[in-house]
Design a protein around this motif. Structure first.
Motif, PDB file in Angstrom:
ATOM      1  N   GLN A  10      84.088  49.146  32.613  1.00 12.90           N
ATOM      2  CA  GLN A  10      84.196  47.851  31.927  1.00 12.90           C
ATOM      3  C   GLN A  10      85.262  46.975  32.568  1.00 12.90           C
ATOM      4  OE1 GLN A  10      84.970  49.321  28.018  1.00 12.90           O
ATOM      5  NE2 GLN A  10      82.813  49.720  27.549  1.00 12.90           N
ATOM      6  N   THR A  63      77.386  44.186  23.106  1.00 12.72           N
ATOM      7  CA  THR A  63      78.651  43.464  23.208  1.00 12.72           C
ATOM      8  C   THR A  63      79.551  44.217  24.183  1.00 12.72           C
ATOM      9  OG1 THR A  63      79.456  44.627  21.238  1.00 12.72           O
ATOM     10  CG2 THR A  63      78.552  42.411  20.928  1.00 12.72           C
ATOM     11  N   PRO A  64      80.417  43.506  24.905  1.00  8.90           N
ATOM     12  CA  PRO A  64      81.211  44.155  25.948  1.00  8.90           C
ATOM     13  C   PRO A  64      82.417  44.896  25.390  1.00  8.90           C
ATOM     14  CG  PRO A  64      81.732  41.827  25.864  1.00  8.90           C
ATOM     15  CD  PRO A  64      80.611  42.047  24.886  1.00  8.90           C
ATOM     16  N   GLY A  65      82.897  45.841  26.183  1.00  9.61           N
ATOM     17  CA  GLY A  65      84.110  46.574  25.842  1.00  9.61           C
ATOM     18  C   GLY A  65      85.142  46.432  26.944  1.00  9.61           C
ATOM     19  N   GLY A 111      78.560  48.529  27.487  1.00  8.53           N
ATOM     20  CA  GLY A 111      79.615  47.544  27.294  1.00  8.53           C
ATOM     21  C   GLY A 111      80.196  46.994  28.582  1.00  8.53           C
ATOM     22  N   CYS A 121      74.189  44.376  28.085  1.00  8.10           N
ATOM     23  CA  CYS A 121      75.529  44.812  28.476  1.00  8.10           C
ATOM     24  C   CYS A 121      75.568  46.337  28.364  1.00  8.10           C
ATOM     25  CB  CYS A 121      76.555  44.153  27.552  1.00  8.10           C
ATOM     26  SG  CYS A 121      78.203  43.985  28.219  1.00  8.10           S
ATOM     27  N   ARG A 143      83.571  49.104  17.851  1.00  7.72           N
ATOM     28  CA  ARG A 143      82.295  48.453  18.145  1.00  7.72           C
ATOM     29  C   ARG A 143      81.459  48.285  16.881  1.00  7.72           C
ATOM     30  NH1 ARG A 143      77.603  51.274  20.542  1.00  7.72           N
ATOM     31  NH2 ARG A 143      76.244  49.764  21.584  1.00  7.72           N
ATOM     32  N   THR A 202      85.705  41.236  22.485  1.00  7.68           N
ATOM     33  CA  THR A 202      85.511  42.397  23.343  1.00  7.68           C
ATOM     34  C   THR A 202      86.078  43.638  22.671  1.00  7.68           C
ATOM     35  OG1 THR A 202      85.581  41.006  25.318  1.00  7.68           O
ATOM     36  CG2 THR A 202      86.023  43.347  25.626  1.00  7.68           C
ATOM     37  N   ASN A 203      85.220  44.651  22.513  1.00  5.07           N
ATOM     38  CA  ASN A 203      85.585  45.869  21.794  1.00  5.07           C
ATOM     39  C   ASN A 203      86.720  46.601  22.500  1.00  5.07           C
ATOM     40  OD1 ASN A 203      83.216  45.661  19.944  1.00  5.07           O
ATOM     41  ND2 ASN A 203      82.087  46.048  21.834  1.00  5.07           N
TER      42      ASN A 203
END
Length: 367
Positions: A83, A75-77, A39, A36, A70, A63-64
């Motif tokens: 994003q 991991t996604p943001g 993110g 990712c 984070r 999701t951040n």
């Protein structure tokens, strides 16, 4: 094969606020740490979620909400335009497959490393209390770093991070959002007296320690409306740094649930026991009594199988049930459960990291 829809209404439609579900089986938020970059969710994530769109509701992986929030690599943001565009690919494909999906908004608080924080800064927390354990960075696992306590005048900025993320989730096409106030991350760290040693109006009493979760919820409701916002709580989970439960679980979470009722939320989502490990509850804690205080739809979560879900639904202890690990390797989990088909069990090594293998290559069952 058995038609389990004759035994329970878990396979029947329901409504959670303004969100109309095709069934009462929910895909829990499951962190997979697939590649990712920056993110940004990509086509692989979109395929993964669309494959599981037969769930009544998908709660997307945590999701951040900001670079500061984070705590794990890959991991996604949901703080940048790129994003938002990536998540729009996901929601479009899920909707095309007939599914519903909400975003789980996440700030890890103290469970992070300086290697993951902007400019190598210390992670933030309610108090400077060191967590235990390791977190994952691009260079592998490292011990979590000592956090610094947030100044009182910084807290409005934290709430603004949630507010921006909530707006971005709307722009990304989600059907709603879930406030992540569980699993010993930032909001949960403020709730628990084991991690909150503050002396301002965000610490000390139960009312003060619950303040941030309630203020964040209020801010998100202002954007989404109450009927598309849910919340996740984990009253006794010691994850993310071996955080002990609060010294007065029933008092703290009883107060919090009572206060959440003022918002008339779409749902409340409890981890019943310790996340992904055990359903054992400490003496003096009654999870069913806590969930019963909530006035809206209730999602039960943690180590459920179909028979337990049917039993607890028949006793009106849950309105819906969330499955996590079963959805990893059974993209068509709802239908497999309905017809009593065999479930595939994913090996632990496929949970985190990697690409399509162990992520989007699980076949549908034969039924």
């Amino acid at each position: 094969m058995t038609d389990n829809s004759t035994r329970t209404d878990l396979f029947s439609p329901m409504e959670m606020g303004a969100i109309k579900l095709a069934n009462r089986i929910v895909m829990a938020p499951v962190t997979r740490s697939r590649y990712c970059e920056d993110g940004i969710p990509n086509e692989l994530h979109a395929t993964y979620y669309a494959q599981r769109a037969s769930a009544g509701l998908i709660i997307a992986e945590a999701t951040n909400i900001s670079p500061q929030g984070r705590g794990y690599a890959a991991t996604p943001g949901i703080w940048s335009e790129e994003q938002v565009a990536g998540w729009k690919k996901v929601t479009d494909l899920v909707h095309a497959a007939g599914g519903k999906i909400v975003s789980q908004l996440w700030h890890v608080g103290r469970f992070s490393s300086v290697e993951l924080q902007p400019n190598g800064e210390a992670p933030v927390a309610p108090s400077a209390v060191q967590a235990e354990g390791n977190t994952y960075t691009v260079d592998g696992f490292v011990p979590v770093s000592m956090p610094r306590a947030l100044e009182t005048d910084e807290i409005p900025g934290i709430i603004e991070q949630y507010r921006i993320a909530a707006r971005n989730a709307m722009r990304a096409g989600f059907d709603g959002v879930e406030v992540h106030s569980a699993n010993s991350y930032l909001l949960d760290q403020f709730l628990r007296d084991s991690t909150n040693k503050r002396t301002d109006h965000y610490g000390g009493s139960i009312e003060n320690r619950a303040r941030l979760t309630l203020e964040v919820t209020a801010a998100i409701v202002e954007i989404w409306g109450n009927d598309r916002v849910g919340i996740r709580l984990s009253p006794v989970t010691p994850d993310a740094g071996n955080t002990p439960p609060d010294s007065n679980v029933m008092g703290l979470y009883g107060y919090l649930v009572d206060q959440l009722n003022q918002f008339d939320l779409a749902y409340m989502h409890f981890v019943e026991g310790a996340t992904a490990t055990t359903r054992e509850i400490p003496a003096g804690v009654d999870m069913d009594a806590l969930s019963a205080r909530f006035h809206g739809p209730y999602i039960g979560n943690n180590n459920y199988d179909l028979e337990m879900a049917i039993e607890r639904r028949s006793e009106d202890l849950i309105d819906a049930v969330a499955f996590g690990r079963y959805f990893i390797s059974n993209p068509d989990l709802v239908e497999r459960l309905r017809v009593g088909a065999e479930l595939t069990i994913a090996p632990g090594e496929s949970y985190y990291g990697g690409g399509a293998k162990g992520y989007t290559d699980w076949p549908k069952g034969n039924y």
